[in-house]
Design a protein around this motif. Structure first.
Motif, short mmCIF file in Angstrom:
data_model
loop_
_atom_site.label_atom_id
_atom_site.label_comp_id
_atom_site.label_asym_id
_atom_site.label_seq_id
_atom_site.Cartn_x
_atom_site.Cartn_y
_atom_site.Cartn_z
N UNK A 166 -27.96 10.36 11.89
CA UNK A 166 -28.95 10.33 12.98
C UNK A 166 -29.39 8.93 13.37
N UNK A 167 -29.39 7.97 12.42
CA UNK A 167 -29.80 6.61 12.76
C UNK A 167 -28.65 5.76 13.28
N UNK A 168 -27.48 6.36 13.50
CA UNK A 168 -26.34 5.63 14.05
C UNK A 168 -25.41 5.05 13.02
N UNK A 169 -25.77 5.11 11.74
CA UNK A 169 -24.91 4.59 10.69
C UNK A 169 -23.69 5.50 10.53
N UNK A 170 -22.54 4.89 10.25
CA UNK A 170 -21.29 5.63 10.14
C UNK A 170 -20.93 5.85 8.68
N UNK A 171 -20.62 7.08 8.33
CA UNK A 171 -20.11 7.41 6.99
C UNK A 171 -18.60 7.38 7.04
N UNK A 172 -17.98 6.51 6.22
CA UNK A 172 -16.53 6.34 6.26
C UNK A 172 -15.91 6.75 4.92
N UNK A 173 -14.65 7.08 4.99
CA UNK A 173 -13.89 7.42 3.79
C UNK A 173 -12.42 7.18 4.06
N UNK A 174 -11.76 6.54 3.11
CA UNK A 174 -10.34 6.27 3.26
C UNK A 174 -9.62 6.42 1.93
N UNK A 175 -8.39 6.84 2.00
CA UNK A 175 -7.58 6.98 0.80
C UNK A 175 -6.14 6.61 1.12
N UNK A 190 -15.13 4.48 0.15
CA UNK A 190 -16.10 5.26 0.92
C UNK A 190 -17.41 4.50 0.95
N UNK A 191 -18.28 4.87 1.90
CA UNK A 191 -19.58 4.22 2.02
C UNK A 191 -20.14 4.40 3.42
N UNK A 192 -21.15 3.56 3.73
CA UNK A 192 -21.84 3.64 5.01
C UNK A 192 -21.82 2.27 5.66
N UNK A 193 -21.53 2.23 6.96
CA UNK A 193 -21.45 0.96 7.68
C UNK A 193 -22.24 1.07 8.98
N UNK A 194 -22.67 -0.10 9.46
CA UNK A 194 -23.32 -0.18 10.76
C UNK A 194 -22.28 -0.48 11.84
N UNK A 195 -22.38 0.16 12.98
CA UNK A 195 -21.41 -0.14 14.04
C UNK A 195 -21.39 -1.61 14.43
N UNK A 196 -22.53 -2.29 14.34
CA UNK A 196 -22.58 -3.70 14.72
C UNK A 196 -21.79 -4.59 13.77
N UNK A 205 -15.46 -5.80 6.39
CA UNK A 205 -15.27 -6.24 5.01
C UNK A 205 -16.09 -5.36 4.06
N UNK A 206 -15.65 -5.30 2.83
CA UNK A 206 -16.28 -4.39 1.86
C UNK A 206 -17.72 -4.78 1.55
N UNK A 207 -18.08 -6.07 1.69
CA UNK A 207 -19.44 -6.49 1.37
C UNK A 207 -20.46 -6.06 2.42
N UNK A 208 -20.00 -5.46 3.52
CA UNK A 208 -20.90 -4.94 4.54
C UNK A 208 -20.99 -3.42 4.49
N UNK A 209 -20.43 -2.83 3.44
CA UNK A 209 -20.46 -1.37 3.26
C UNK A 209 -21.56 -1.03 2.27
#
Length: 241
Positions: A166-175, A190-196, A205-209
């Motif tokens: 709801x706050x615009x954050x993206x939940x990602x997952x990759x394998x 996996x983790x959460x990232x900001x679109x910006x 980059x992983x340090x922004x997840x």
């Protein structure tokens, strides 16, 4: 007896993560969560798509994702982006402590209203109240500890947007799975990232997840050889010493 031995061998073979004589199976793509995110749609969003000027729909300069100058970054459920993992961490901690203590106490009653002189003859041979109590104590402790870690990992993996919060954050997952002969390498992120934080190259980059979970390992014959057998693990867990 032969049947019992054969059954025992089959049971032991079933305890191994790698099938006997066969390479480890790869995860079917149709059963992954990434594919489910791509084939299902998120909640509809109200967007004003009316052209601002006549002929805007045919222009190359619109802001739509399909246009020449449109934003191609992943931003909705099912979109794909690239996660860049470059870990080069090194930590070293060293602690040293030392403590010592020494104490000595003595109590003597040579003269107390003549009582020691009257009691000394009644005491056993060699005992007297001249040195009634003497206590000596000493203690010492020392400790040393050190921790040293050095980790380096460089990987790139494609991840899928699983959900838009709801706050615009993206939940990602990759394998990612790569099999070479009888060894299967697995990479999960996996983790959460900001679109910006997603670059124009559709990378992050992983340090922004946030709440990043990175798993790099494998399964196969080599991995099985590096692990102790199940019986040995069970014995080590039960033995108290």
């Amino acid at each position: 007896m032969f049947r019992i031995s054969l059954l025992a061998i089959m049971l032991l073979a079933g305890c191994s993560s790698t099938p006997v004589g066969r390479a480890p199976e790869m995860t079917p793509i149709a059963a992954t969560d990434d594919r489910n995110a791509m084939v299902t749609y998120s909640l509809p969003q109200t967007v004003d798509r009316a052209p601002r000027f006549p002929g805007a729909t045919a222009s190359l300069w619109t802001g739509d994702r399909g246009s020449l100058l449109g934003d191609r970054r992943a931003m909705q459920r099912g979109d794909i982006l690239t996660v860049v993992i470059e870990i080069d961490d090194e930590a070293e901690i060293s602690n040293s402590s030392e403590r010592g203590r020494q104490a000595s106490q003595q109590m003597a009653v040579p003269n107390l209203l003549g009582i020691p002189q009257r009691l000394d003859p009644k005491l056993p041979d060699g005992a007297n109240l001249a040195n009634a109590v003497g206590v000596n104590s000493s203690s010492s402790s020392s400790g040393d500890g050190s921790v040293r870690r050095n980790e380096k990992l460089t990987l790139r993996v494609a991840a899928t947007i699983m959900d838009v919060l709801p706050n615009g954050v993206l939940a990602i997952q990759g394998q990612q799975e790569v099999r070479v002969n009888f060894e299967l390498r697995e990479l999960l992120v996996s983790g959460f990232v900001r679109p910006a934080d997603i670059t124009r190259q559709n990378e992050i980059s992983y340090d922004k997840i946030a709440s990043a979970r990175v798993s790099y390992g494998g399964r196969g014959q080599i991995t099985d050889m590096q692990q102790p057998r199940y019986g040995q693990q069970a014995i080590e867990a039960i033995l108290p010493f």
